[in-house]
Scaffold this motif. Structure first.
Motif, PDB file in Angstrom:
ATOM      1  N   ARG A  80       0.796  -1.235   0.000  1.00  0.00           N
ATOM      2  CA  ARG A  80       0.000   0.000   0.000  1.00  0.00           C
ATOM      3  C   ARG A  80       0.826   1.281   0.000  1.00  0.00           C
ATOM      4  NH1 ARG A  80      -5.156  -0.609   3.840  1.00  0.00           N
ATOM      5  NH2 ARG A  80      -6.229  -2.137   2.573  1.00  0.00           N
ATOM      6  N   SER A  81       2.092   1.228   0.239  1.00  0.00           N
ATOM      7  CA  SER A  81       2.987   2.382   0.367  1.00  0.00           C
ATOM      8  C   SER A  81       2.754   3.083   1.705  1.00  0.00           C
ATOM      9  CB  SER A  81       2.827   3.375  -0.787  1.00  0.00           C
ATOM     10  OG  SER A  81       1.666   4.166  -0.643  1.00  0.00           O
ATOM     11  N   TYR A  82       3.640   4.004   2.017  1.00  0.00           N
ATOM     12  CA  TYR A  82       3.518   4.756   3.264  1.00  0.00           C
ATOM     13  C   TYR A  82       2.273   5.638   3.231  1.00  0.00           C
ATOM     14  CZ  TYR A  82       4.635   7.991   7.051  1.00  0.00           C
ATOM     15  OH  TYR A  82       4.595   8.743   8.197  1.00  0.00           O
ATOM     16  N   ASP A  83       2.164   6.453   2.188  1.00  0.00           N
ATOM     17  CA  ASP A  83       1.046   7.385   2.100  1.00  0.00           C
ATOM     18  C   ASP A  83      -0.290   6.667   1.916  1.00  0.00           C
ATOM     19  OD1 ASP A  83       2.621   9.629   2.483  1.00  0.00           O
ATOM     20  OD2 ASP A  83       2.939   9.953   0.345  1.00  0.00           O
ATOM     21  N   GLY A  84      -0.267   5.479   1.341  1.00  0.00           N
ATOM     22  CA  GLY A  84      -1.492   4.729   1.110  1.00  0.00           C
ATOM     23  C   GLY A  84      -1.949   3.904   2.293  1.00  0.00           C
ATOM     24  N   THR A  85      -1.224   3.979   3.395  1.00  0.00           N
ATOM     25  CA  THR A  85      -1.549   3.209   4.596  1.00  0.00           C
ATOM     26  C   THR A  85      -1.929   4.159   5.718  1.00  0.00           C
ATOM     27  OG1 THR A  85       0.049   1.507   3.959  1.00  0.00           O
ATOM     28  CG2 THR A  85      -0.678   1.513   6.249  1.00  0.00           C
ATOM     29  N   SER A  86      -3.125   4.008   6.215  1.00  0.00           N
ATOM     30  CA  SER A  86      -3.566   4.840   7.340  1.00  0.00           C
ATOM     31  C   SER A  86      -3.235   4.139   8.656  1.00  0.00           C
ATOM     32  CB  SER A  86      -5.071   5.091   7.254  1.00  0.00           C
ATOM     33  OG  SER A  86      -5.781   3.888   7.515  1.00  0.00           O
ATOM     34  N   VAL A  87      -3.308   4.884   9.735  1.00  0.00           N
ATOM     35  CA  VAL A  87      -3.110   4.286  11.054  1.00  0.00           C
ATOM     36  C   VAL A  87      -4.200   3.245  11.309  1.00  0.00           C
ATOM     37  CG1 VAL A  87      -3.041   4.731  13.537  1.00  0.00           C
ATOM     38  CG2 VAL A  87      -1.877   6.283  11.964  1.00  0.00           C
ATOM     39  N   ASP A  88      -5.414   3.518  10.865  1.00  0.00           N
ATOM     40  CA  ASP A  88      -6.492   2.529  11.012  1.00  0.00           C
ATOM     41  C   ASP A  88      -6.163   1.247  10.254  1.00  0.00           C
ATOM     42  OD1 ASP A  88      -8.038   4.119  12.664  1.00  0.00           O
ATOM     43  OD2 ASP A  88      -9.243   4.928  11.019  1.00  0.00           O
ATOM     44  N   ASP A  89      -5.578   1.376   9.043  1.00  0.00           N
ATOM     45  CA  ASP A  89      -5.150   0.194   8.287  1.00  0.00           C
ATOM     46  C   ASP A  89      -4.130  -0.604   9.085  1.00  0.00           C
ATOM     47  OD1 ASP A  89      -6.691   0.936   6.051  1.00  0.00           O
ATOM     48  OD2 ASP A  89      -5.009   2.013   5.123  1.00  0.00           O
ATOM     49  N   MET A  90      -3.194   0.095   9.699  1.00  0.00           N
ATOM     50  CA  MET A  90      -2.154  -0.588  10.474  1.00  0.00           C
ATOM     51  C   MET A  90      -2.748  -1.317  11.658  1.00  0.00           C
ATOM     52  SD  MET A  90       1.060   2.112  10.102  1.00  0.00           S
ATOM     53  CE  MET A  90       0.643   2.902  11.580  1.00  0.00           C
ATOM     54  N   VAL A  91      -3.636  -0.659  12.383  1.00  0.00           N
ATOM     55  CA  VAL A  91      -4.264  -1.280  13.547  1.00  0.00           C
ATOM     56  C   VAL A  91      -5.030  -2.529  13.123  1.00  0.00           C
ATOM     57  CG1 VAL A  91      -6.054  -0.956  15.304  1.00  0.00           C
ATOM     58  CG2 VAL A  91      -4.349   0.835  14.919  1.00  0.00           C
ATOM     59  N   THR A  92      -5.790  -2.414  12.046  1.00  0.00           N
ATOM     60  CA  THR A  92      -6.586  -3.544  11.555  1.00  0.00           C
ATOM     61  C   THR A  92      -5.699  -4.673  11.050  1.00  0.00           C
ATOM     62  OG1 THR A  92      -8.392  -2.082  10.942  1.00  0.00           O
ATOM     63  CG2 THR A  92      -8.332  -4.247   9.871  1.00  0.00           C
ATOM     64  N   HIS A  93      -4.728  -4.360  10.201  1.00  0.00           N
ATOM     65  CA  HIS A  93      -3.890  -5.382   9.571  1.00  0.00           C
ATOM     66  C   HIS A  93      -2.927  -6.031  10.562  1.00  0.00           C
ATOM     67  CE1 HIS A  93      -1.645  -7.369   6.359  1.00  0.00           C
ATOM     68  NE2 HIS A  93      -0.548  -6.972   6.975  1.00  0.00           N
ATOM     69  N   LEU A  94      -2.378  -5.230  11.448  1.00  0.00           N
ATOM     70  CA  LEU A  94      -1.338  -5.736  12.352  1.00  0.00           C
ATOM     71  C   LEU A  94      -1.906  -6.331  13.632  1.00  0.00           C
ATOM     72  CD1 LEU A  94       1.177  -2.782  11.941  1.00  0.00           C
ATOM     73  CD2 LEU A  94       1.109  -4.933  10.656  1.00  0.00           C
TER      74      LEU A  94
END
Length: 149
Positions: free
Chosen positions: A23-37
């Protein structure tokens, strides 16, 4: 005494490599990180400081593991199929490609890390031209693979 960490930091960083590679840095939100990780927002901030801190940890791991594995195979003069096997084993260079294009021009720490990765590859091939050619071929394969899917 604080509560023990409820997650495996190394596993989170490995998963972050995959996430930022897609997703790239800019294409990844903090919400994406919380959900994915699968890490709570507060725990992520406490451990990595912020999104950029996790990104830098992921980029360093990517270089130390994936780029180094590719460099090792390349330095032995391995045939192209050996390089393909290393890439197929999960040592792709997606995060490096994205970091060079997206973040290195605007973030000096990312620029230092991507330069370090290129030095690792240059040392393995003994020439910048070979590294440039190899990265170009890998980038082209990555781009055409996305089209043919």
């Amino acid at each position: 005494m604080g509560r023990p960490r409820g997650f495996d930091e190394d596993q989170v960083v490995r998963s972050a490599v995959e996430l930022f590679s897609r997703r790239s840095y800019d294409g990844t939100s903090v919400d994406d990180m919380v959900t994915h990780l699968g890490v709570h927002r507060g725990s992520m901030y406490k451990t990595f400081g912020n999104k950029r801190g996790l990104y830098l940890a992921a980029l360093r791991r990517h270089i130390d593991q994936d780029v180094a594995a590719l460099a090792e195979v390349t330095s032995r003069g391995a045939p192209p199929d050996a390089v393909e096997r290393v890439l197929a084993d999960g040592h792709g260079l997606g995060l490096l490609f994205l970091a060079m294009v997206e973040r290195a021009p605007v973030d000096s720490e990312v620029a230092e890390e991507t330069s370090r990765a290129l030095r690792i590859l240059d040392d393995a091939t003994d020439a910048q031209k070979r590294t440039a050619l190899a990265l170009g071929l890998l980038l082209r394969a990555r781009a055409t693979a996305a089209v043919s899917v």
